[in-house]
Design an enzyme around this catalytic site. Sequence first.
Site, PDB file in Angstrom:
ATOM      1  N   CYS A  33      -2.973   9.513   7.047  1.00 30.78           N
ATOM      2  CA  CYS A  33      -3.094   9.033   5.665  1.00 30.78           C
ATOM      3  C   CYS A  33      -3.656   7.614   5.612  1.00 30.78           C
ATOM      4  CB  CYS A  33      -1.739   9.085   4.970  1.00 30.78           C
ATOM      5  SG  CYS A  33      -1.127  10.771   4.712  1.00 30.78           S
ATOM      6  N   SER A  56       0.822  -1.222   0.000  1.00 34.32           N
ATOM      7  CA  SER A  56       0.000   0.000   0.000  1.00 34.32           C
ATOM      8  C   SER A  56       0.852   1.266   0.000  1.00 34.32           C
ATOM      9  CB  SER A  56      -0.925   0.008   1.222  1.00 34.32           C
ATOM     10  OG  SER A  56      -0.153   0.034   2.416  1.00 34.32           O
ATOM     11  N   ASN A  57       2.172   1.133   0.198  1.00 30.89           N
ATOM     12  CA  ASN A  57       3.072   2.294   0.141  1.00 30.89           C
ATOM     13  C   ASN A  57       3.380   2.695  -1.302  1.00 30.89           C
ATOM     14  OD1 ASN A  57       5.189   0.919   2.772  1.00 30.89           O
ATOM     15  ND2 ASN A  57       3.348   2.141   2.988  1.00 30.89           N
ATOM     16  N   ASN A  97       3.777  11.480  11.728  1.00 35.45           N
ATOM     17  CA  ASN A  97       3.023  11.468  12.989  1.00 35.45           C
ATOM     18  C   ASN A  97       3.442  12.643  13.869  1.00 35.45           C
ATOM     19  OD1 ASN A  97       5.097  10.424  15.193  1.00 35.45           O
ATOM     20  ND2 ASN A  97       5.480   9.306  13.298  1.00 35.45           N
ATOM     21  N   ARG A 157       2.724   5.889  -3.751  1.00 34.65           N
ATOM     22  CA  ARG A 157       3.347   7.214  -3.577  1.00 34.65           C
ATOM     23  C   ARG A 157       4.822   7.151  -3.183  1.00 34.65           C
ATOM     24  NH1 ARG A 157       0.657   5.293   0.358  1.00 34.65           N
ATOM     25  NH2 ARG A 157       1.318   5.456   2.512  1.00 34.65           N
TER      26      ARG A 157
END
Length: 270
Positions: A189, A71-72, A133, A75
């Site tokens: 995100c 899922s990284n 974060n 981007r």
Amino acid sequence: MTDLSLDAEQLDRYSRHIIMDDVGPEGQAKLLDARVLCIGAGGLGSPIIQYLAAAGVGTLGIADDDVVERSNLQRQVIHGDADVGRPKVDSAREFVERQNPDVLVEPHETRVTKDNIESLLDEYDVVVDGSDNFATRYLVNDACTLAGVPFSHGAILRFEGQITTFSGDSPCYRCLFPEAPPAGTVPDCATAGVLGVLPGTVGCIQATEVVKLLLDYGETLDGRMIFYDAADMTFDEIRVEPRPGCPVCGDGDDRVDSIADVEYAETCAI
Ligand SMILES: [Zn+2]
């Protein structure tokens, strides 16, 4: 420093820098001598690492404790499909080694915490925060400001990004946002999503700022914050003023001397 300190391959590789009066061989030599710490090798870290390495920033520290997830990849463009499951610092180092043999990568496969950040800062000239974060963001601000290390800040969510640069003096991030929002009130995100190209734009601005800091050239975002809205394609800007009584960069009695006493969880309050 003369251009004799650059070898023939370097004169070729960096020729578009060297022909600029504003950079020249002296500026390129400064970049090659520089030591930059990139915190995070994810969405923001990818373009930051990619462009700083291409520019010939000689030593890149990369701090990240994550592994690449599929899922990284929408981007985080320095990692590939074959890197899923590998530490991001390993994938990032291999990317840089393929891109530019002049650059030494110092991988720090660790989460940046208040126990290790001061020793990390001792090793680098400039910090670029590509974390995702609030705890790391406040920690980076406080440690860099107390140590006088300049740093670039970037943050992204959905279609929006914000970028600023701090000189390591005053003002600082806490002048704008004294405390982090309570947990759960601002989505991240992972829960709210992010447009895949957004960190490309924001990270490239951060990399630009780092190069200017190293060259000591131009006007940085010190004292300004840019808000980028990719949906409307607008850039807005606010002034960042020193906040009287800021416990990190102010000169009041309640200024903190050390990050040791700050709890970097929940609201990161001082
Ligand atoms: Zn401050």
